[in-house]
Structures are given as C-alpha cells and as structure tokens.
Motif scaffolding. Sequence first.
Motif, PDB file in Angstrom:
ATOM      1  N   ASP A  47      71.158  41.332 -16.574  1.00 60.46           N
ATOM      2  CA  ASP A  47      71.712  39.969 -16.067  1.00 60.46           C
ATOM      3  C   ASP A  47      71.087  38.819 -16.724  1.00 60.46           C
ATOM      4  N   PHE A  48      69.683  38.866 -17.296  1.00 58.72           N
ATOM      5  CA  PHE A  48      69.145  37.778 -17.813  1.00 58.72           C
ATOM      6  C   PHE A  48      69.051  37.887 -19.227  1.00 58.72           C
ATOM      7  N   ASP A  49      69.952  38.343 -20.098  1.00 62.33           N
ATOM      8  CA  ASP A  49      70.019  38.645 -21.344  1.00 62.33           C
ATOM      9  C   ASP A  49      70.832  37.471 -22.012  1.00 62.33           C
ATOM     10  N   PHE A  50      70.562  37.138 -23.301  1.00 61.16           N
ATOM     11  CA  PHE A  50      71.247  36.388 -23.898  1.00 61.16           C
ATOM     12  C   PHE A  50      71.154  36.441 -25.632  1.00 61.16           C
ATOM     13  N   ASP A  51      71.948  36.100 -26.223  1.00 62.56           N
ATOM     14  CA  ASP A  51      71.827  35.982 -27.938  1.00 62.56           C
ATOM     15  C   ASP A  51      71.225  34.699 -28.046  1.00 62.56           C
ATOM     16  N   LEU A  52      70.112  34.762 -28.706  1.00 62.77           N
ATOM     17  CA  LEU A  52      69.274  33.637 -29.325  1.00 62.77           C
ATOM     18  C   LEU A  52      69.259  33.738 -31.048  1.00 62.77           C
ATOM     19  N   PRO A  53      69.745  32.713 -31.785  1.00 62.78           N
ATOM     20  CA  PRO A  53      69.504  32.607 -33.164  1.00 62.78           C
ATOM     21  C   PRO A  53      68.088  32.657 -33.525  1.00 62.78           C
ATOM     22  N   GLU A  54      67.773  33.514 -34.282  1.00 63.13           N
ATOM     23  CA  GLU A  54      66.314  33.376 -34.855  1.00 63.13           C
ATOM     24  C   GLU A  54      65.890  32.254 -35.280  1.00 63.13           C
TER      25      GLU A  54
ATOM     26  N   PHE B 125      62.304  26.595 -22.876  1.00 62.45           N
ATOM     27  CA  PHE B 125      63.112  27.602 -22.894  1.00 62.45           C
ATOM     28  C   PHE B 125      62.657  28.942 -23.221  1.00 62.45           C
ATOM     29  N   HIS B 126      62.853  30.019 -22.426  1.00 61.72           N
ATOM     30  CA  HIS B 126      62.231  31.286 -22.339  1.00 61.72           C
ATOM     31  C   HIS B 126      63.220  32.263 -22.917  1.00 61.72           C
ATOM     32  N   LEU B 127      61.938  33.677 -23.011  1.00 60.09           N
ATOM     33  CA  LEU B 127      62.917  34.673 -23.604  1.00 60.09           C
ATOM     34  C   LEU B 127      63.655  35.530 -22.777  1.00 60.09           C
TER      35      LEU B 127
ATOM     36  N   ILE C 100      71.572  26.303 -26.848  1.00 61.05           N
ATOM     37  CA  ILE C 100      72.102  27.007 -28.261  1.00 61.05           C
ATOM     38  C   ILE C 100      73.100  26.051 -28.886  1.00 61.05           C
ATOM     39  N   ALA C 101      74.023  25.542 -28.120  1.00 63.11           N
ATOM     40  CA  ALA C 101      74.989  24.925 -29.028  1.00 63.11           C
ATOM     41  C   ALA C 101      74.431  23.456 -29.254  1.00 63.11           C
ATOM     42  N   LYS C 102      73.574  22.892 -28.685  1.00 63.57           N
ATOM     43  CA  LYS C 102      72.939  21.945 -29.154  1.00 63.57           C
ATOM     44  C   LYS C 102      71.617  21.983 -30.107  1.00 63.57           C
ATOM     45  N   ARG C 103      71.349  23.194 -30.225  1.00 65.67           N
ATOM     46  CA  ARG C 103      70.416  23.483 -31.197  1.00 65.67           C
ATOM     47  C   ARG C 103      68.904  23.127 -30.809  1.00 65.67           C
ATOM     48  N   TYR C 104      68.484  23.392 -29.508  1.00 65.77           N
ATOM     49  CA  TYR C 104      67.253  23.003 -29.070  1.00 65.77           C
ATOM     50  C   TYR C 104      66.130  24.106 -29.353  1.00 65.77           C
ATOM     51  N   ARG C 105      65.036  23.798 -29.702  1.00 61.00           N
ATOM     52  CA  ARG C 105      64.041  24.874 -30.299  1.00 61.00           C
ATOM     53  C   ARG C 105      63.382  25.493 -29.060  1.00 61.00           C
ATOM     54  N   PHE C 106      63.297  26.663 -29.135  1.00 61.50           N
ATOM     55  CA  PHE C 106      63.012  27.798 -27.917  1.00 61.50           C
ATOM     56  C   PHE C 106      61.500  28.161 -28.070  1.00 61.50           C
TER      57      PHE C 106
END
Length: 350
Positions: free
Chosen positions: A5-12, A304-306, A332-338
């Motif tokens: 439930d807490f998963d999401f796809d993050l661009p490397e 922004f967390h893992l 992610i859409a606005k390309r914030y840094r994680f």
Amino acid sequence: MKLSDFDFDLPEDLIATRPVRPRPAARMLLAQGDVFSDRHVQDLPDILRRGDLLVINTTRVIPARLTGQRPRNSAQGPVSAKIEVTLIEPCPDGSWRALAKPLRKLAMGDDVVFTDSLQAQVVEKTAEDVVLRFNMDGDAFDHALDVAGQMPLPPYIAGRRAADARDRDDYQTVFARDRGAVAAPTASLHFDTDLLDGLRANGVRFAEVTLHVGAGTFLPVKTDDIRDHKMHAEWGQITPSAAKAIMDTKAAGGRVIAVGTTALRLIETAATAPGEIGPWSGKTDIFITPGFRFRIADGLMTNFHLPKSTLMMLVSALMGSGRVRAIYAHAIAKRYRFFSYGDASLLFPD
C-alpha cells in the motif's frame, strides 16, 4: 495494511546525491489539505504565521563510518582483511554496537585497526552486527572518530558515490549540537542562519528537542503486514523549556509544526493527552501508521521518502493515504528531488 500500500514508482534520476546551495533554495511542496502549491524553503517566513512553533532536532551526526583492517595470524603467516564499520549506538559500558561488512570476516576477540591510534576489539557478534570495544573513550575517542570517520550517508547515496569532505557540512544541520546521531534529521538540512533569523523576525518561535537518529531509519520493512514490523529504538529528550513552549503555543492557538519525522515521533511519544506534553527522556520505538491519532503535531516539514518505508507510513498517517499518493504523484510529475539531499514538503492535514 499491507506493505504494498506504500509503494510507488520513482525515477532513478530524481534521487538527489547532493543538496542544493544555498540550503533554503530547495523546492518545497506545500500541501494544505487537498490544495498543493510549489514553493521554496526560503518562502517559510511568508507561509508560517506569527505564533507558530517549529520543533527542531538538535542532534549532531557523528562520522560513524570507519574503514579498517582485521589482522590475523594463519598457518601461512599474517593475513588481513578490509572491514567497513558503521557505528549504530553506544552501549552502557562504553562499547559500540556496529554494522560490519563483511561480517563473516569477524570473530569474537578479533582486533580491527582503523588508524595508528584508533582500534577496537570484537566483544560480541550476532547474525546482524557486532559490538566493538575501542581503545579510547570520551573526548579522545570523539577526536579520533572525527579524524578517521566519514559521514554515514544513506545507502541510496553511498551506493552512487563515496562520502567526501563536503558532506561534513552538507549532512549536518546548522543547529546540530548534541553528538549521537548516525543519520541526519534531513528536513532540518534546509535551514541556514539567515532563514532562522527571518522566521524569528516574523514571530515564528522554536522549540529544541533531541532525538539521536539511528541506523534503523534505513532498515527496510520486511513484513508484508506492517503490524508485524518492529521499529529500532532511539534515544530522545524533551526538556522542560521545550515542553512549555509547545504547551504555550497550543494554549495561544498557534500551530506546532515538527521539522522532520524524528521531531514528530519524539513529541508524539512524549504526549500525555491531546494537546498536552511534558518533559521526557528515554528510548522511543513509536511506529506511526494510518489510524494513529496525533496529539501534538499540527503540521510536518519533511523530505520525500522511500517507497514502502516507515516514513511513508508516517506521512500517510498524518495526511491520509490517498492524499499522500496524490502529493507524491505531483512531486514526481514536477520533478522534485527525493530523499535525504532532496527537496522538502510542508504538510498540513487541514
């Protein structure tokens, strides 16, 4: 709830390996309920209200990562093995619990030599870590560690580059004071003295608390049912003056905003009733997941967390799982840094 439930796809390429400079130039996603806006940390004096209270963590990161050699005699003569050590926490007798790599190369009684002056002996070994007794303690140990150690960057940074001299400053907050953390309270990394002065000039106040962030903050959740996960305990303290500042803010109608999940976990641990808190000292292993009733925090500033991390669960508890999914999709859409060296978010549930 399930871990998935807490998963999401993050661009490397959104994983930050260096922070922006100056610190307050980092971007900040402001979420007030369902209303999102793209701001910067330097906008905080305009966003926060007179009478708001920021709770900051004064822990100081120690250079907890050491590289040494384990000498040993064999039938073929002296042999040695390279050992990488990350200190986790001090033990009551002055020894240190530590992660070691490769762990299989160490046995009870082995010595590990880090520098000409700093060495340690393995006095305990488990399936996951070791306990090391160093040849010095107190100020002498602190000085030797400062010379020999490196900043313990998180795995998602350390796997991409080695720690260097710049991290000595970048991975330490401007209000770090109390030695003991092996990971930074990363939301606080966005502040500098000019920003602090600007906030004070606008009537924003501060409460200083201490939570020594442990290596457990990086440990993955391995249980599919999150209720089965056990948090790593961390030592913290809330002084009488900090508790009073929080209570005074509540009484005056101001908002208590935790700067970082470490500060939030500590004040919620010490809460005695809704809106009430007192001085506190000890270890906390509080695990905040959806359904948790917050008693002190009105808002949270955090990075922004893992995916699938306990921190994703915490922000989901504060904002609601659906809203957090929307916040992260926006980021992610606005390309914030994680992650640790990335951008910030400022979260208000209402």
